[in-house]
Enzyme design. Structure first.
Site, PDB file in Angstrom:
ATOM      1  N   ASP A  19       0.830  -1.213   0.000  1.00  0.00           N
ATOM      2  CA  ASP A  19       0.000   0.000   0.000  1.00  0.00           C
ATOM      3  C   ASP A  19       0.863   1.261   0.000  1.00  0.00           C
ATOM      4  OD1 ASP A  19      -2.399   1.370  -0.024  1.00  0.00           O
ATOM      5  OD2 ASP A  19      -2.561   1.403   2.164  1.00  0.00           O
ATOM      6  N   GLY A  22      -0.147   5.540  -4.351  1.00  0.00           N
ATOM      7  CA  GLY A  22      -0.785   6.812  -4.705  1.00  0.00           C
ATOM      8  C   GLY A  22      -0.182   7.971  -3.918  1.00  0.00           C
ATOM      9  N   HIS A  36       2.217   3.531  -9.051  1.00  0.00           N
ATOM     10  CA  HIS A  36       2.056   2.087  -9.302  1.00  0.00           C
ATOM     11  C   HIS A  36       3.251   1.547 -10.087  1.00  0.00           C
ATOM     12  CE1 HIS A  36      -1.838   2.308  -7.530  1.00  0.00           C
ATOM     13  NE2 HIS A  36      -2.392   2.988  -8.508  1.00  0.00           N
ATOM     14  N   SER A  64      -7.360  -5.452  -4.993  1.00  0.00           N
ATOM     15  CA  SER A  64      -8.417  -6.067  -4.181  1.00  0.00           C
ATOM     16  C   SER A  64      -9.745  -6.084  -4.930  1.00  0.00           C
ATOM     17  CB  SER A  64      -8.583  -5.294  -2.864  1.00  0.00           C
ATOM     18  OG  SER A  64      -9.282  -4.084  -3.095  1.00  0.00           O
ATOM     19  N   LEU A 130      11.027 -20.459  -5.329  1.00  0.00           N
ATOM     20  CA  LEU A 130      10.012 -19.638  -4.650  1.00  0.00           C
ATOM     21  C   LEU A 130       8.649 -19.766  -5.348  1.00  0.00           C
ATOM     22  CD1 LEU A 130       9.537 -17.172  -2.587  1.00  0.00           C
ATOM     23  CD2 LEU A 130       9.812 -15.731  -4.611  1.00  0.00           C
ATOM     24  N   ARG A 187       2.344  -4.904   6.096  1.00  0.00           N
ATOM     25  CA  ARG A 187       1.584  -3.894   5.363  1.00  0.00           C
ATOM     26  C   ARG A 187       2.391  -2.603   5.342  1.00  0.00           C
ATOM     27  NH1 ARG A 187      -4.642  -2.439   4.624  1.00  0.00           N
ATOM     28  NH2 ARG A 187      -4.331  -0.606   3.320  1.00  0.00           N
ATOM     29  N   GLU A 206       1.751 -13.558  12.151  1.00  0.00           N
ATOM     30  CA  GLU A 206       2.269 -12.360  12.809  1.00  0.00           C
ATOM     31  C   GLU A 206       2.077 -11.185  11.857  1.00  0.00           C
ATOM     32  OE1 GLU A 206       3.368 -12.268  15.904  1.00  0.00           O
ATOM     33  OE2 GLU A 206       2.971 -14.414  16.084  1.00  0.00           O
TER      34      GLU A 206
HETATM   35  C1  IPE Z   1      -5.224  -2.627  -0.083  1.00  0.00           C
HETATM   36  O1  IPE Z   1      -4.964  -1.291  -0.257  1.00  0.00           O
HETATM   37  C2  IPE Z   1      -5.252  -3.325  -1.415  1.00  0.00           C
HETATM   38  C3  IPE Z   1      -3.965  -3.501  -2.049  1.00  0.00           C
HETATM   39  C4  IPE Z   1      -2.806  -3.138  -1.572  1.00  0.00           C
HETATM   40  C5  IPE Z   1      -3.990  -4.158  -3.314  1.00  0.00           C
HETATM   41  P1  IPE Z   1      -6.150  -0.237  -0.363  1.00  0.00           P
HETATM   42  O2  IPE Z   1      -5.519   1.095  -0.543  1.00  0.00           O
HETATM   43  O3  IPE Z   1      -7.120  -0.658  -1.410  1.00  0.00           O
HETATM   44  O4  IPE Z   1      -6.840  -0.367   1.061  1.00  0.00           O
HETATM   45  P2  IPE Z   1      -7.789   0.627   1.825  1.00  0.00           P
HETATM   46  O5  IPE Z   1      -8.844   1.065   0.844  1.00  0.00           O
HETATM   47  O6  IPE Z   1      -6.949   1.787   2.266  1.00  0.00           O
HETATM   48  O7  IPE Z   1      -8.319  -0.136   2.977  1.00  0.00           O
HETATM   49  C1  IPE Z   2      -1.762   0.258  -3.313  1.00  0.00           C
HETATM   50  O1  IPE Z   2      -1.478   1.613  -3.319  1.00  0.00           O
HETATM   51  C2  IPE Z   2      -1.896  -0.299  -4.709  1.00  0.00           C
HETATM   52  C3  IPE Z   2      -3.265  -0.703  -5.058  1.00  0.00           C
HETATM   53  C4  IPE Z   2      -4.256  -0.741  -4.240  1.00  0.00           C
HETATM   54  C5  IPE Z   2      -3.494  -1.095  -6.429  1.00  0.00           C
HETATM   55  P1  IPE Z   2      -2.629   2.686  -3.296  1.00  0.00           P
HETATM   56  O2  IPE Z   2      -3.025   2.997  -4.712  1.00  0.00           O
HETATM   57  O3  IPE Z   2      -3.761   2.264  -2.428  1.00  0.00           O
HETATM   58  O4  IPE Z   2      -1.892   3.917  -2.676  1.00  0.00           O
HETATM   59  P2  IPE Z   2      -2.480   4.927  -1.598  1.00  0.00           P
HETATM   60  O5  IPE Z   2      -2.932   4.120  -0.425  1.00  0.00           O
HETATM   61  O6  IPE Z   2      -3.618   5.655  -2.254  1.00  0.00           O
HETATM   62  O7  IPE Z   2      -1.330   5.823  -1.279  1.00  0.00           O
HETATM   63 MG    MG Z   3      -4.129   2.486  -0.451  1.00  0.00          MG
END
Ligand code: IPE
Ligand code: IPE
Ligand code: MG
Length: 250
Positions: A19, A22, A36, A64, A130, A187, A206
């Site tokens: 995560d 963005g 990304h 997701s 792996l 995470r 964990e």
């Molecule tokens: C979780 O991140 C999904 C992935 C990393 C693929 P999100 O950015 O979608 O999660 P939320 O919306 O903050 O819970």
């Molecule tokens: C996780 O990064 C990647 C995907 C969910 C595809 P995000 O796109 O959720 O990035 P943030 O959380 O908005 O920074």
């Molecule tokens: Mg996110």
């Protein structure tokens, strides 16, 4: 803790919620998709790290079942990126003896992406290094539902009686049931939640959270997570030191 001791307590299976792409892009005044794209480099780093540390399996949450709710431009750009990465990386997977698999409901992806996924899975099927699982259009709730549906079919066909359904039955239909249990979930991005990633599989995993945004993820942070894991005492519901039980509680 001594290095040799750490190495003897390495997790076999690590899962990562990647995560923060963005926010990483926003911090740099860039478009989200560039975050990304930068995230793909972190995937490479994490996979190389997993190989060097002889993990059995690495499972990465890439998209997701809720990520479809993002703006269409971001979703389309992500799909194009998935295809590009898959087309470019089969050679890398082969050269590193990696067995590649996607977990999730891939039927919602367009045909070209589905074909790329099946091709990469087929070509790497017999690799025994792996196992790299990419969770794409994955949801922990979907995983449990698809398992329950398979069991319901067996009941309907008379193969299984409802009284026979127990934890083991369900486990056999849950994604990655044949792999080592998920020992550690990492995470990135600072949020302390699971966001519908593995639910069944992480009952006793964990958890390690870091504020580092996924494109900045590197070997130092991965190593920190492994050190943290090595220091954890895993009880699995048991009394910590059974020999002292009477002394402490009776
Ligand atoms: C979780 O991140 C999904 C992935 C990393 C693929 P999100 O950015 O979608 O999660 P939320 O919306 O903050 O819970
Ligand atoms: C996780 O990064 C990647 C995907 C969910 C595809 P995000 O796109 O959720 O990035 P943030 O959380 O908005 O920074
Ligand atoms: Mg996110």
């Amino acid at each position: 803790m001594k290095k040799s001791r750490i190495l003897s307590k390495l997790p076999r299976h690590v899962a990562i919620i990647m995560d923060g792409n963005g926010r990483w892009a926003k911090n740099k005044g860039k478009l989200r998709i560039l975050g990304h794209q930068a995230g793909v480099k972190s995937v490479h780093r994490a996979v190389n790290f997993a190989i060097n540390h002889r993990l059995d399996a690495l499972t990465l949450y890439a998209f997701s079942s809720e990520n479809w709710n993002r703006p269409i431009q971001e979703v389309s750009a992500l799909m194009t990126l998935f295809i590009r990465v898959l087309e470019n990386e089969v050679e890398f997977l082969q050269n590193h003896n990696i067995r590649f698999r996607v977990i999730g409901d891939i039927h919602r992806f367009d045909n070209r992406l589905q074909e790329c996924i099946r091709y990469s899975e087929d070509v790497t099927r017999n690799n025994d290094g792996l196992t790299l699982n990419i969770a794409a259009n994955y949801g922990g709730r979907w995983d449990i539902i698809q398992a329950v549906r398979s069991i319901a079919i067996q009941v309907k066909q008379g193969i299984l009686h409802p009284d026979q359904i127990d934890e083991n039955t369900l486990r056999q239909f849950i994604c990655m049931n044949e792999l080592a249990p998920v020992d550690l979930v990492i995470r990135t991005g600072g949020e302390h939640r699971i966001s519908n990633f593995l639910l069944w599989q992480i009952a006793y995993s964990e958890l390690f959270f870091t504020d580092v945004l996924w494109p900045d993820f590197n070997d130092i942070i991965f190593r920190d997570a492994l050190y943290a894991f090595a220091r954890r005492k895993r009880n699995f519901g048991r009394t910590v030191n059974p020999s002292n039980y009477e002394e402490n509680f009776c």
